[in-house]
Motif scaffolding. Structure first.
Motif, PDB file in Angstrom:
ATOM      1  N   THR A   7       7.682   0.600   0.662  1.00  0.00           N
ATOM      2  CA  THR A   7       6.676  -0.040  -0.179  1.00  0.00           C
ATOM      3  C   THR A   7       7.284  -1.168  -1.011  1.00  0.00           C
ATOM      4  N   LYS A   8       6.464  -2.201  -1.254  1.00  0.00           N
ATOM      5  CA  LYS A   8       6.852  -3.326  -2.106  1.00  0.00           C
ATOM      6  C   LYS A   8       6.598  -2.948  -3.565  1.00  0.00           C
ATOM      7  N   TYR A  63      10.764  -3.746  -3.105  1.00  0.00           N
ATOM      8  CA  TYR A  63      11.813  -2.910  -2.530  1.00  0.00           C
ATOM      9  C   TYR A  63      13.177  -3.570  -2.732  1.00  0.00           C
ATOM     10  N   SER A  64      14.203  -2.779  -2.671  1.00  0.00           N
ATOM     11  CA  SER A  64      15.574  -3.274  -2.760  1.00  0.00           C
ATOM     12  C   SER A  64      16.001  -3.822  -1.402  1.00  0.00           C
ATOM     13  N   SER A  65      16.585  -5.001  -1.394  1.00  0.00           N
ATOM     14  CA  SER A  65      17.025  -5.597  -0.130  1.00  0.00           C
ATOM     15  C   SER A  65      18.101  -4.744   0.532  1.00  0.00           C
ATOM     16  N   LYS A  66      18.958  -4.102  -0.277  1.00  0.00           N
ATOM     17  CA  LYS A  66      20.007  -3.249   0.287  1.00  0.00           C
ATOM     18  C   LYS A  66      19.425  -1.979   0.891  1.00  0.00           C
ATOM     19  N   VAL A  67      18.401  -1.432   0.219  1.00  0.00           N
ATOM     20  CA  VAL A  67      17.743  -0.235   0.751  1.00  0.00           C
ATOM     21  C   VAL A  67      17.058  -0.566   2.069  1.00  0.00           C
ATOM     22  N   LYS A 115       0.862  -1.191   0.000  1.00  0.00           N
ATOM     23  CA  LYS A 115       0.000   0.000   0.000  1.00  0.00           C
ATOM     24  C   LYS A 115       0.898   1.242   0.000  1.00  0.00           C
ATOM     25  N   GLY A 116       1.079   1.819  -1.188  1.00  0.00           N
ATOM     26  CA  GLY A 116       2.041   2.891  -1.332  1.00  0.00           C
ATOM     27  C   GLY A 116       1.462   4.250  -1.679  1.00  0.00           C
ATOM     28  N   GLU A 117       0.130   4.408  -1.562  1.00  0.00           N
ATOM     29  CA  GLU A 117      -0.465   5.717  -1.816  1.00  0.00           C
ATOM     30  C   GLU A 117      -0.084   6.690  -0.704  1.00  0.00           C
ATOM     31  N   GLU A 118      -0.108   7.966  -1.038  1.00  0.00           N
ATOM     32  CA  GLU A 118       0.286   8.993  -0.070  1.00  0.00           C
ATOM     33  C   GLU A 118      -0.514   8.889   1.218  1.00  0.00           C
ATOM     34  N   ASN A 119      -1.821   8.700   1.093  1.00  0.00           N
ATOM     35  CA  ASN A 119      -2.676   8.599   2.282  1.00  0.00           C
ATOM     36  C   ASN A 119      -2.300   7.397   3.142  1.00  0.00           C
ATOM     37  N   ASP A 120      -1.930   6.288   2.488  1.00  0.00           N
ATOM     38  CA  ASP A 120      -1.524   5.093   3.221  1.00  0.00           C
ATOM     39  C   ASP A 120      -0.260   5.368   4.032  1.00  0.00           C
ATOM     40  N   ILE A 121       0.696   6.032   3.398  1.00  0.00           N
ATOM     41  CA  ILE A 121       1.966   6.334   4.072  1.00  0.00           C
ATOM     42  C   ILE A 121       1.737   7.264   5.256  1.00  0.00           C
ATOM     43  N   VAL A 122       0.934   8.315   5.039  1.00  0.00           N
ATOM     44  CA  VAL A 122       0.655   9.272   6.113  1.00  0.00           C
ATOM     45  C   VAL A 122      -0.032   8.575   7.273  1.00  0.00           C
ATOM     46  N   LEU A 123      -1.005   7.708   6.968  1.00  0.00           N
ATOM     47  CA  LEU A 123      -1.740   7.009   8.027  1.00  0.00           C
ATOM     48  C   LEU A 123      -0.812   6.088   8.811  1.00  0.00           C
ATOM     49  N   GLY A 124       0.069   5.392   8.107  1.00  0.00           N
ATOM     50  CA  GLY A 124       1.016   4.507   8.793  1.00  0.00           C
ATOM     51  C   GLY A 124       1.920   5.258   9.741  1.00  0.00           C
ATOM     52  N   LEU A 125       2.422   6.388   9.280  1.00  0.00           N
ATOM     53  CA  LEU A 125       3.290   7.200  10.136  1.00  0.00           C
ATOM     54  C   LEU A 125       2.530   7.797  11.310  1.00  0.00           C
TER      55      LEU A 125
END
Length: 230
Positions: free
Chosen positions: A105-106, A108-112, A86-96
């Motif tokens: 978000t998936k 993703y880079s394993s190194k990152v 879930k990578g929408e802006e609203n999703d990110i804001v709600l998670g934080l």
């Protein structure tokens, strides 16, 4: 020792892949939980150093898990990285807003991801160091160096400035013996006209205020004083 990481993810293949990638990047202690309920139980039992948390989980969803973790005093300081599709802006804001410390978000880079984990672990270590610098804990004795206050079993101690300095000196160096002259120098500074007898009375007054805990300040005959180790 490698930090303990708990991954709360219901997709077994993603869990296995993430665990393998983290192992390759130096994180060898990774465990998995497949539901929100299982994740909460695992967090309480394992006390991991960091949690990777999916949002779309069976049972209790990831956002609720995050909120519950942050509302639990025993678990609140564990960094949480949301690891979700879930990578929408609203999703990110709600998670934080729910208390997540980072959001990845998936796909993703394993190194990152490994770098993001390292950042959160460093922050946690820094916070703990700052807390250590501002406070001294010795069993039921808690000394706050910022507010210049001390409590014993949660009860404030009515200490004078010199008594506070003496207690800080002894409690921050458990088992170390300080001579009377060393205590005078640390509390009053060099060349202060205080006799050894005055320090003895000073310790008597401090012990009286410590009540039943007074015997933790030990007299080393012919030398001085120390605070007993826990």
């Amino acid at each position: 020792m490698s930090p303990k990481i708990l991954l709360i993810e219901d997709d077994t293949s993603i869990c296995d892949m993430t665990k393998m990638n983290l192992n390759m990047n130096g994180f060898s202690q990774v465990s998995c939980a497949s539901s929100g309920e299982e994740g909460l139980a695992a967090a309480a039992q394992q006390l991991p150093d960091l949690i990777l948390l999916d949002i779309m989980l069976p049972g209790i969803d990831g956002l609720t898990v995050c909120r519950n973790l942050k509302n639990n005093p025993a678990l609140a300081d564990i960094p949480i990285i949301m690891l979700t599709a879930k990578g929408e802006e609203n999703d990110i804001v709600l998670g934080l807003e729910m208390g997540a410390d980072d959001y990845v978000t998936k796909p993703y880079s394993s190194k990152v991801l490994a770098a993001r984990i390292a950042v959160q672990l460093r922050k946690k270590h820094t916070v703990r160091k700052e807390e250590e610098l501002r406070s001294i804990l010795h069993g039921p004795l808690a000394i706050d160096l910022i507010t210049h206050s001390a409590t014993l079993n949660g009860t404030p101690l009515p200490l004078t400035a010199d008594e506070f300095k003496t207690l800080v000196l002894l409690a921050s160096n458990p088992r170390r013996v300080f001579t009377r002259n060393q205590i005078i120098r640390e509390v009053k500074g060099d060349n202060y006209p205080v006799t050894a007898r005055a320090i003895d009375m000073h310790i008597v007054n401090l012990r009286r205020k410590l009540g039943d805990w007074a015997d933790h300040i030990e007299t080393i005959r012919g030398v001085g004083y120390r605070i007993a180790g826990e």
